[in-house]
Design an enzyme around this catalytic site. Structure first.
Site, PDB file in Angstrom:
ATOM      1  N   TYR A 116      54.190  20.421  17.333  1.00 42.85           N
ATOM      2  CA  TYR A 116      54.771  19.236  16.680  1.00 42.85           C
ATOM      3  C   TYR A 116      55.317  19.611  15.295  1.00 42.85           C
ATOM      4  O   TYR A 116      56.479  19.347  14.974  1.00 42.85           O
ATOM      5  CB  TYR A 116      53.705  18.130  16.546  1.00 42.85           C
ATOM      6  CG  TYR A 116      54.108  17.031  15.594  1.00 42.85           C
ATOM      7  CD1 TYR A 116      54.939  16.005  16.002  1.00 42.85           C
ATOM      8  CD2 TYR A 116      53.678  17.045  14.257  1.00 42.85           C
ATOM      9  CE1 TYR A 116      55.336  15.020  15.112  1.00 42.85           C
ATOM     10  CE2 TYR A 116      54.070  16.066  13.363  1.00 42.85           C
ATOM     11  CZ  TYR A 116      54.902  15.051  13.795  1.00 42.85           C
ATOM     12  OH  TYR A 116      55.306  14.094  12.899  1.00 42.85           O
ATOM     13  N   ASP A 168      66.230   3.441  21.122  1.00 39.20           N
ATOM     14  CA  ASP A 168      64.837   3.821  21.357  1.00 39.20           C
ATOM     15  C   ASP A 168      64.629   3.791  22.863  1.00 39.20           C
ATOM     16  O   ASP A 168      65.024   2.831  23.523  1.00 39.20           O
ATOM     17  CB  ASP A 168      63.894   2.824  20.645  1.00 39.20           C
ATOM     18  CG  ASP A 168      62.477   3.362  20.520  1.00 39.20           C
ATOM     19  OD1 ASP A 168      61.913   3.771  21.547  1.00 39.20           O
ATOM     20  OD2 ASP A 168      61.951   3.380  19.387  1.00 39.20           O
ATOM     21  N   LYS A 186      59.314  20.202  13.295  1.00 40.64           N
ATOM     22  CA  LYS A 186      59.785  19.627  12.014  1.00 40.64           C
ATOM     23  C   LYS A 186      60.326  20.730  11.110  1.00 40.64           C
ATOM     24  O   LYS A 186      61.356  20.561  10.445  1.00 40.64           O
ATOM     25  CB  LYS A 186      58.650  18.871  11.311  1.00 40.64           C
ATOM     26  CG  LYS A 186      58.125  17.671  12.078  1.00 40.64           C
ATOM     27  CD  LYS A 186      59.119  16.528  12.130  1.00 40.64           C
ATOM     28  CE  LYS A 186      58.577  15.329  12.870  1.00 40.64           C
ATOM     29  NZ  LYS A 186      59.578  14.279  13.105  1.00 40.64           N
ATOM     30  N   SER A 192      57.784  15.622   7.821  1.00 46.32           N
ATOM     31  CA  SER A 192      56.342  15.397   7.683  1.00 46.32           C
ATOM     32  C   SER A 192      55.736  16.392   6.713  1.00 46.32           C
ATOM     33  O   SER A 192      56.206  17.537   6.607  1.00 46.32           O
ATOM     34  CB  SER A 192      55.700  15.563   9.062  1.00 46.32           C
ATOM     35  OG  SER A 192      54.305  15.706   8.959  1.00 46.32           O
TER      36      SER A 192
HETATM   37  P1  NAD Z   1      56.340   6.049  16.901  1.00 45.17           P
HETATM   38  O1  NAD Z   1      55.902   6.749  18.137  1.00 45.17           O
HETATM   39  O2  NAD Z   1      55.706   4.754  16.583  1.00 45.17           O
HETATM   40  O3  NAD Z   1      57.920   5.836  16.927  1.00 45.17           O
HETATM   41  C1  NAD Z   1      58.805   6.787  17.433  1.00 45.17           C
HETATM   42  C2  NAD Z   1      59.764   6.075  18.380  1.00 45.17           C
HETATM   43  O4  NAD Z   1      60.686   7.031  18.914  1.00 45.17           O
HETATM   44  C3  NAD Z   1      59.068   5.409  19.557  1.00 45.17           C
HETATM   45  O5  NAD Z   1      59.416   4.039  19.587  1.00 45.17           O
HETATM   46  C4  NAD Z   1      59.586   6.162  20.775  1.00 45.17           C
HETATM   47  O6  NAD Z   1      59.720   5.299  21.892  1.00 45.17           O
HETATM   48  C5  NAD Z   1      60.925   6.711  20.285  1.00 45.17           C
HETATM   49  N1  NAD Z   1      61.403   7.942  20.923  1.00 45.17           N
HETATM   50  C6  NAD Z   1      60.719   9.114  21.098  1.00 45.17           C
HETATM   51  N2  NAD Z   1      61.517  10.027  21.672  1.00 45.17           N
HETATM   52  C7  NAD Z   1      62.734   9.438  21.864  1.00 45.17           C
HETATM   53  C8  NAD Z   1      63.976   9.891  22.393  1.00 45.17           C
HETATM   54  N3  NAD Z   1      64.132  11.133  22.863  1.00 45.17           N
HETATM   55  N4  NAD Z   1      65.003   9.017  22.443  1.00 45.17           N
HETATM   56  C9  NAD Z   1      64.868   7.758  21.975  1.00 45.17           C
HETATM   57  N5  NAD Z   1      63.720   7.284  21.455  1.00 45.17           N
HETATM   58  C10 NAD Z   1      62.667   8.112  21.389  1.00 45.17           C
HETATM   59  O7  NAD Z   1      56.163   7.092  15.692  1.00 45.17           O
HETATM   60  P2  NAD Z   1      56.265   6.814  14.124  1.00 45.17           P
HETATM   61  O8  NAD Z   1      54.906   6.875  13.548  1.00 45.17           O
HETATM   62  O9  NAD Z   1      57.098   5.615  13.895  1.00 45.17           O
HETATM   63  O10 NAD Z   1      57.014   8.133  13.654  1.00 45.17           O
HETATM   64  C11 NAD Z   1      58.404   8.134  13.409  1.00 45.17           C
HETATM   65  C12 NAD Z   1      58.828   9.513  12.947  1.00 45.17           C
HETATM   66  O11 NAD Z   1      58.119   9.839  11.774  1.00 45.17           O
HETATM   67  C13 NAD Z   1      58.536  10.634  13.958  1.00 45.17           C
HETATM   68  O12 NAD Z   1      59.589  11.551  13.933  1.00 45.17           O
HETATM   69  C14 NAD Z   1      57.282  11.253  13.413  1.00 45.17           C
HETATM   70  O13 NAD Z   1      57.190  12.606  13.775  1.00 45.17           O
HETATM   71  C15 NAD Z   1      57.491  11.096  11.921  1.00 45.17           C
HETATM   72  N6  NAD Z   1      56.235  11.095  11.150  1.00 45.17           N
HETATM   73  C16 NAD Z   1      55.274  10.163  11.425  1.00 45.17           C
HETATM   74  C17 NAD Z   1      54.069  10.166  10.717  1.00 45.17           C
HETATM   75  C18 NAD Z   1      52.974   9.175  11.023  1.00 45.17           C
HETATM   76  O14 NAD Z   1      51.816   9.448  10.673  1.00 45.17           O
HETATM   77  N7  NAD Z   1      53.259   8.036  11.634  1.00 45.17           N
HETATM   78  C19 NAD Z   1      53.873  11.127   9.711  1.00 45.17           C
HETATM   79  C20 NAD Z   1      54.880  12.042   9.436  1.00 45.17           C
HETATM   80  C21 NAD Z   1      56.065  12.002  10.172  1.00 45.17           C
HETATM   81  C1  WQD Z   2      42.792  11.941   8.249  1.00 40.71           C
HETATM   82  C2  WQD Z   2      41.373  12.328   7.850  1.00 40.71           C
HETATM   83  C3  WQD Z   2      40.233  13.654   9.491  1.00 40.71           C
HETATM   84  C4  WQD Z   2      40.048  10.535  12.567  1.00 40.71           C
HETATM   85  C5  WQD Z   2      47.884  13.762  11.122  1.00 40.71           C
HETATM   86  C6  WQD Z   2      48.866  14.832  11.523  1.00 40.71           C
HETATM   87  C7  WQD Z   2      49.992  14.921  10.532  1.00 40.71           C
HETATM   88  C8  WQD Z   2      50.657  13.561  10.286  1.00 40.71           C
HETATM   89  C9  WQD Z   2      49.671  12.455  10.120  1.00 40.71           C
HETATM   90  C10 WQD Z   2      52.771  13.412  11.466  1.00 40.71           C
HETATM   91  C11 WQD Z   2      41.011  13.776   8.187  1.00 40.71           C
HETATM   92  C12 WQD Z   2      39.554  12.315   9.328  1.00 40.71           C
HETATM   93  C13 WQD Z   2      40.286  11.240  11.402  1.00 40.71           C
HETATM   94  C14 WQD Z   2      38.713  10.198  12.919  1.00 40.71           C
HETATM   95  C15 WQD Z   2      37.955  11.292  10.907  1.00 40.71           C
HETATM   96  N1  WQD Z   2      51.497  13.151  11.363  1.00 40.71           N
HETATM   97  N2  WQD Z   2      39.269  11.608  10.590  1.00 40.71           N
HETATM   98  N3  WQD Z   2      37.726  10.587  12.064  1.00 40.71           N
HETATM   99  O1  WQD Z   2      45.041  14.882  10.246  1.00 40.71           O
HETATM  100  O2  WQD Z   2      45.880  14.220   7.944  1.00 40.71           O
HETATM  101  O3  WQD Z   2      47.387  14.082   9.832  1.00 40.71           O
HETATM  102  O4  WQD Z   2      48.605  12.519  11.074  1.00 40.71           O
HETATM  103  O5  WQD Z   2      53.498  14.171  10.948  1.00 40.71           O
HETATM  104  O6  WQD Z   2      50.889  15.867  10.998  1.00 40.71           O
HETATM  105  O7  WQD Z   2      48.164  16.061  11.610  1.00 40.71           O
HETATM  106  O8  WQD Z   2      45.532  12.452   9.676  1.00 40.71           O
HETATM  107  O9  WQD Z   2      44.490  10.298  10.185  1.00 40.71           O
HETATM  108  O10 WQD Z   2      44.189  12.209  11.812  1.00 40.71           O
HETATM  109  O11 WQD Z   2      43.024  12.285   9.610  1.00 40.71           O
HETATM  110  O12 WQD Z   2      37.017  11.622  10.184  1.00 40.71           O
HETATM  111  O13 WQD Z   2      38.440   9.594  13.951  1.00 40.71           O
HETATM  112  O14 WQD Z   2      40.460  11.521   8.611  1.00 40.71           O
HETATM  113  O15 WQD Z   2      39.300  14.687   9.676  1.00 40.71           O
HETATM  114  O16 WQD Z   2      40.181  14.246   7.173  1.00 40.71           O
HETATM  115  P1  WQD Z   2      45.877  14.011   9.410  1.00 40.71           P
HETATM  116  P2  WQD Z   2      44.333  11.751  10.409  1.00 40.71           P
END
Ligand code: NAD
Ligand code: WQD
Length: 340
Positions: A149, A31, A153, A124
């Site tokens: 973003y 990381d 994916k 995602s």
């Molecule tokens: P996060 O930011 O908490 O963790 C990601 C980690 O990756 C961080 O610690 C960052 O320092 C590290 N990182 C980024 N680029 C890097 C690189 N080039 N080399 C080494 N380390 C690097 O995010 P998260 O919520 O834990 O998400 C993890 C994965 O899941 C991501 O790929 C994200 O797109 C995916 N994802 C997250 C969510 C969500 O809502 N949290 C939803 C869908 C998908």
């Molecule tokens: C949830 C609901 C908002 C904030 C995003 C990314 C998605 C994924 C997860 C990675 C919606 C409402 C939100 C606020 C609100 N990430 N809201 N007030 O938009 O489903 O997804 O995060 O892959 O790609 O787009 O999640 O938590 O932002 O919103 O009313 O201050 O809450 O309108 O209905 P979302 P969210």
């Protein structure tokens, strides 16, 4: 198995690390800490009562990654590293494309050179785009996305599918998370967004702890049960278990690459989540309705049956538990992880 977990200091990666360790796996983390703090490792090591190797470098550094693969005898890779702010990706798309694509190229190259043939990728629900029928099913086509973003994916899913099809023995699970929320039940690990949170749950948690004055509800005129947006929130510990099950299933998987939804199959509105959080923290939280946020869909929902049927996995935590665990984390760590 000995697993390289990229992004292991992040939100999903840290919880997944703990679950894998608890099930007897060994973890090596890479990381670059661009969105996380080194003190996450102190917490992880205390909870797991073991030392966890953390290598701080950017995955795009192919020489360092190659050296790490040469030094460790890895059985699998879990690729959770990435940048995740959807809005940010619209203003600096090149950083997102370069980070996500180059990191994946770099990993695939090292895996091929060193004969590592198991990969679990953090995808995602965003790959379903705007028009997929709900609940989303993995076979939906075409995949699409509304942000750079999300586009990365979609591209990486395609890349991994093509490479797996052409590489003898390579098995890839594409895990499509819906809306991960919640925290480790001890309150020692959780989501620690830098700056003002974009996502609903961390925003509510910061209102509850007094860091933000009130929640702004983005629209109450959606065609949903109460007019506010509906999402499929999933506890981060269930996401972690999903990684474990996917890893254990890879060798038996008939296809080289396969997508799995990680969701609960239950839709929760903004008002329902707010109500559940108020129950968890024991008080009313200030909020107001403001106009819709551009780009938001009215609702999103997973069909989680494939993961049930094929991985033997299901989400076990409901919305009250997600809020209770988030509140424990936020109230014990009002400003997130400490600086070392
Ligand atoms: P996060 O930011 O908490 O963790 C990601 C980690 O990756 C961080 O610690 C960052 O320092 C590290 N990182 C980024 N680029 C890097 C690189 N080039 N080399 C080494 N380390 C690097 O995010 P998260 O919520 O834990 O998400 C993890 C994965 O899941 C991501 O790929 C994200 O797109 C995916 N994802 C997250 C969510 C969500 O809502 N949290 C939803 C869908 C998908
Ligand atoms: C949830 C609901 C908002 C904030 C995003 C990314 C998605 C994924 C997860 C990675 C919606 C409402 C939100 C606020 C609100 N990430 N809201 N007030 O938009 O489903 O997804 O995060 O892959 O790609 O787009 O999640 O938590 O932002 O919103 O009313 O201050 O809450 O309108 O209905 P979302 P969210």
């Amino acid at each position: 198995m000995r697993i390289l977990l990229t992004g292991g200091a992040g939100y999903i990666g840290s919880h997944t690390t703990l679950t894998l360790l608890e099930h007897g796996h060994e973890i090596v983390i890479v990381d670059d800490l661009v969105n996380s703090k080194p003190s996450v490792l102190d917490r992880l090591e205390a909870l797991a009562a073991t030392r966890i190797p953390l290598h701080v470098f950017d995955l795009r550094d192919e020489d360092r990654l190659d050296a790490l693969f040469a030094q460790e005898r890895l059985d699998a890779v879990m690729h959770c590293a990435g940048l995740k702010a959807v809005g940010d990706s619209v203003t600096r798309p090149l950083d997102y494309y370069r980070n996500h694509l180059d990191s994946t190229f770099s990993l695939l190259t090292a895996m091929a050179r060193h004969g590592v043939s198991r990969l679990v990728f953090s995808s995602s629900a965003t790959v379903y785009g705007e028009n997929a029928p709900l609940p989303c099913q993995e076979d939906h086509r075409p995949l699409s996305a509304t942000s750079p973003y999300g586009q990365t994916k979609v591209m990486i899913e395609q890349l991994l599918t093509d490479v797996a099809a052409a590489t003898d023995g390579l098995k890839v699970a594409l895990l499509r998370y819906f809306n991960p929320v919640g925290a480790h039940p001890t309150g020692q690990l959780g989501e620690d967004p830098q700056g003002t949170p974009n996502n609903l749950m961390p925003f509510i948690a910061q209102v509850a702890v007094g860091r933000l004055d009130r929640l702004r509800i983005f629209g109450a005129d959606y065609p949903t049960k109460d007019g506010t947006g509906e999402r499929d929130y999933i506890h981060v510990m269930d996401v972690a278990t999903g990684h474990l099950r996917a890893l254990e299933h890879l060798d038996a998987m008939p296809e080289p690459a396969r997508a799995f939804n990680l969701g609960t199959g239950t839709a929760t509105s903004v008002l329902q989540l707010l109500g559940a959080f108020e129950r968890a923290c024991g008080r009313r939280l200030s909020h107001e309705v403001v106009p819709r946020r551009p780009g938001d869909v009215p609702a999103n929902l997973a069909d989680p049956r494939r993961a049930h049927d094929e991985l033997g996995w299901r989400a076990v935590h409901g919305i009250d538990r997600m809020c209770a665990d988030t509140w424990r984390w936020q109230s014990q760590n009002p400003t997130g992880y400490p600086d070392r």
